[in-house]
Motif scaffolding. Structure first.
Motif, PDB file in Angstrom:
ATOM      1  N   UNK A 177      25.896 101.551  18.277  1.00 31.70           N
ATOM      2  CA  UNK A 177      24.931 100.635  18.888  1.00 31.70           C
ATOM      3  C   UNK A 177      25.402 100.162  20.255  1.00 31.70           C
ATOM      4  N   UNK A 178      26.687  99.837  20.364  1.00 35.86           N
ATOM      5  CA  UNK A 178      27.226  99.400  21.651  1.00 35.86           C
ATOM      6  C   UNK A 178      27.153 100.522  22.675  1.00 35.86           C
ATOM      7  N   UNK A 179      27.371 101.752  22.213  1.00 34.62           N
ATOM      8  CA  UNK A 179      27.252 102.892  23.118  1.00 34.62           C
ATOM      9  C   UNK A 179      25.855 103.035  23.684  1.00 34.62           C
ATOM     10  N   UNK A 180      24.841 102.696  22.868  1.00 35.77           N
ATOM     11  CA  UNK A 180      23.466 102.773  23.345  1.00 35.77           C
ATOM     12  C   UNK A 180      23.207 101.772  24.466  1.00 35.77           C
ATOM     13  N   UNK A 181      23.904 100.637  24.466  1.00 38.22           N
ATOM     14  CA  UNK A 181      23.742  99.692  25.569  1.00 38.22           C
ATOM     15  C   UNK A 181      24.161 100.329  26.891  1.00 38.22           C
ATOM     16  N   UNK A 182      25.238 101.089  26.857  1.00 40.74           N
ATOM     17  CA  UNK A 182      25.688 101.784  28.064  1.00 40.74           C
ATOM     18  C   UNK A 182      24.671 102.839  28.483  1.00 40.74           C
ATOM     19  N   UNK A 183      24.156 103.587  27.504  1.00 45.12           N
ATOM     20  CA  UNK A 183      23.165 104.625  27.796  1.00 45.12           C
ATOM     21  C   UNK A 183      21.914 104.019  28.430  1.00 45.12           C
ATOM     22  N   UNK A 214      30.010 108.547  28.802  1.00 50.34           N
ATOM     23  CA  UNK A 214      29.822 108.551  27.346  1.00 50.34           C
ATOM     24  C   UNK A 214      31.057 109.098  26.646  1.00 50.34           C
ATOM     25  N   UNK A 215      31.644 110.144  27.193  1.00 50.99           N
ATOM     26  CA  UNK A 215      32.884 110.678  26.621  1.00 50.99           C
ATOM     27  C   UNK A 215      33.991 109.624  26.679  1.00 50.99           C
ATOM     28  N   UNK A 216      34.072 108.924  27.809  1.00 50.98           N
ATOM     29  CA  UNK A 216      35.055 107.851  27.935  1.00 50.98           C
ATOM     30  C   UNK A 216      34.814 106.758  26.908  1.00 50.98           C
ATOM     31  N   UNK A 217      33.543 106.485  26.616  1.00 52.81           N
ATOM     32  CA  UNK A 217      33.233 105.461  25.616  1.00 52.81           C
ATOM     33  C   UNK A 217      33.670 105.894  24.221  1.00 52.81           C
ATOM     34  N   UNK A 218      33.518 107.171  23.886  1.00 50.76           N
ATOM     35  CA  UNK A 218      33.977 107.645  22.587  1.00 50.76           C
ATOM     36  C   UNK A 218      35.483 107.438  22.442  1.00 50.76           C
ATOM     37  N   UNK A 219      36.220 107.718  23.524  1.00 56.20           N
ATOM     38  CA  UNK A 219      37.661 107.462  23.490  1.00 56.20           C
ATOM     39  C   UNK A 219      37.963 105.989  23.313  1.00 56.20           C
ATOM     40  N   UNK A 220      37.201 105.144  24.016  1.00 61.02           N
ATOM     41  CA  UNK A 220      37.383 103.699  23.899  1.00 61.02           C
ATOM     42  C   UNK A 220      37.070 103.223  22.489  1.00 61.02           C
ATOM     43  N   UNK A 221      36.045 103.790  21.857  1.00 64.96           N
ATOM     44  CA  UNK A 221      35.645 103.345  20.517  1.00 64.96           C
ATOM     45  C   UNK A 221      36.750 103.590  19.499  1.00 64.96           C
ATOM     46  N   UNK A 222      37.514 104.660  19.681  1.00 65.46           N
ATOM     47  CA  UNK A 222      38.631 104.911  18.766  1.00 65.46           C
ATOM     48  C   UNK A 222      39.674 103.808  18.871  1.00 65.46           C
ATOM     49  N   UNK A 223      39.898 103.314  20.084  1.00 69.64           N
ATOM     50  CA  UNK A 223      40.845 102.214  20.268  1.00 69.64           C
ATOM     51  C   UNK A 223      40.284 100.911  19.718  1.00 69.64           C
ATOM     52  N   UNK A 268      40.961  97.215  27.081  1.00 61.25           N
ATOM     53  CA  UNK A 268      40.386  97.280  28.425  1.00 61.25           C
ATOM     54  C   UNK A 268      39.414  98.456  28.459  1.00 61.25           C
ATOM     55  N   UNK A 269      38.155  98.199  28.753  1.00 62.15           N
ATOM     56  CA  UNK A 269      37.154  99.255  28.713  1.00 62.15           C
ATOM     57  C   UNK A 269      37.107 100.133  29.947  1.00 62.15           C
ATOM     58  N   UNK A 270      37.335  99.552  31.118  1.00 65.27           N
ATOM     59  CA  UNK A 270      37.113 100.286  32.370  1.00 65.27           C
ATOM     60  C   UNK A 270      38.054 101.464  32.602  1.00 65.27           C
ATOM     61  N   UNK A 271      39.331 101.409  32.189  1.00 67.22           N
ATOM     62  CA  UNK A 271      40.169 102.600  32.421  1.00 67.22           C
ATOM     63  C   UNK A 271      39.571 103.880  31.846  1.00 67.22           C
ATOM     64  N   UNK A 272      39.070 103.833  30.624  1.00 69.25           N
ATOM     65  CA  UNK A 272      38.486 105.030  30.019  1.00 69.25           C
ATOM     66  C   UNK A 272      37.066 105.288  30.505  1.00 69.25           C
TER      67      UNK A 272
END
Length: 286
Positions: A11-17, A247-256, A264-268
């Motif tokens: 759901x959070x990923x959809x906000x970015x989309x 979106x790929x960066x967000x998937x990496x962030x979601x694992x963390x 920190x969200x912006x690095x990924x």
């Protein structure tokens, strides 16, 4: 963290989309009407100015909150949110109905006033999310047409480093997030981990289990600026590269995020957006 499920993460990923898609949609109107934050999109001073105001806002917010001047912070943020809503709905009316700037502005005032009124009197997490989504999309569109691509890349690199330092080293970004949660201001997205959650029922501080997943609007806004800028100044294909890279960066962030520790969200996110943009840019040779 498995028992929490993946639905809040998705759901959070959809906000970015949605922020990126709506930002691109609005940017066409803003560009046509020359509603740009800076006169020269190519200027290297533009990222410096933005960084300065981000730092100024962060420390002003923390200083005033520490002095228990929450009402003043709410007035400042409220004014900024309302004006951004007006710009966003102006762009929406202009794009959807093909109206001019003046007429779109008048129509845009109505939903802006209504939505802001709902926020004032019913500041629950779903209202904050809806307001945040329109605010984020409007900001992305305005800044996306105000920066050419390479100044945006410089901005993203700097802010990724700053975000990492602010979260892992100085930790003042965690204090900012905690203050925003306590005040329930629309500068973050909130997705509950469980049903029956109320935005005002938990404190951000401490090491206990939190009942919601929080993400600052900046994590959706900053990388999305590159998508809109690429679309505006180069073309849709490189914009798609930035979009999918984010979106790929967000998937990496979601694992963390699933580890349960603040991240920190912006690095990924920024790294993904920049990498996706550069791959398509180099492949197409534009």
């Amino acid at each position: 963290m498995r028992e929490r499920g993946l639905l809040p993460i998705v759901s959070m990923g959809f906000f970015i989309v949605i922020t990126q898609v709506l930002g691109v949609y609005l940017s066409v109107f803003f560009m046509a009407e020359e509603l740009q934050a800076f006169g020269d999109p190519e200027s290297v001073l533009n990222p410096i100015i933005v960084v300065f105001f981000i730092l100024l806002f962060t420390f002003f917010f923390l200083f005033m909150h520490k002095r228990r001047s929450r009402w003043f912070i709410e007035v400042i943020i409220g004014f900024a949110v309302f004006m951004t809503l007006v710009y966003t709905f102006t762009g929406l009316f202009g794009r959807v109905f093909g109206l001019g700037l003046e007429v779109s502005f008048l129509y845009g005032l109505v939903p802006a006033v209504v939505l802001f009124g709902i926020l004032v009197f019913h500041r629950e997490w779903y209202v904050v999310n809806l307001v945040g989504l329109f605010v984020a999309s409007g900001i992305v569109a305005i800044f996306g047409v105000s920066f050419s691509v390479w100044p945006v890349v410089v901005l993203l690199v700097f802010l990724a480093v700053y975000d990492a330092i602010a979260v892992y080293k100085t930790k003042h970004m965690l204090s900012l997030a905690g203050s925003a949660v306590e005040m329930r201001v629309p500068i973050l997205f909130v997705v509950p981990w469980e049903r029956g959650y109320s935005f005002g029922e938990e404190s951000f501080g401490g090491e206990g289990r939190r009942k919601a997943f929080y993400m600052g609007l900046g994590d959706a806004i900053i990388p999305s600026i590159l998508t809109v800028s690429a679309y505006t100044f180069i073309g849709p294909y490189v914009a798609l590269g930035s979009f999918f890279g984010c979106i790929v960066g967000y998937f990496g962030l979601s694992l963390l995020v699933l580890t349960g520790k603040p991240q920190a969200g912006l690095p990924l996110l920024n790294s993904g957006a920049i990498a996706g943009f550069l791959i398509v840019f180099l492949v197409l040779g534009v």
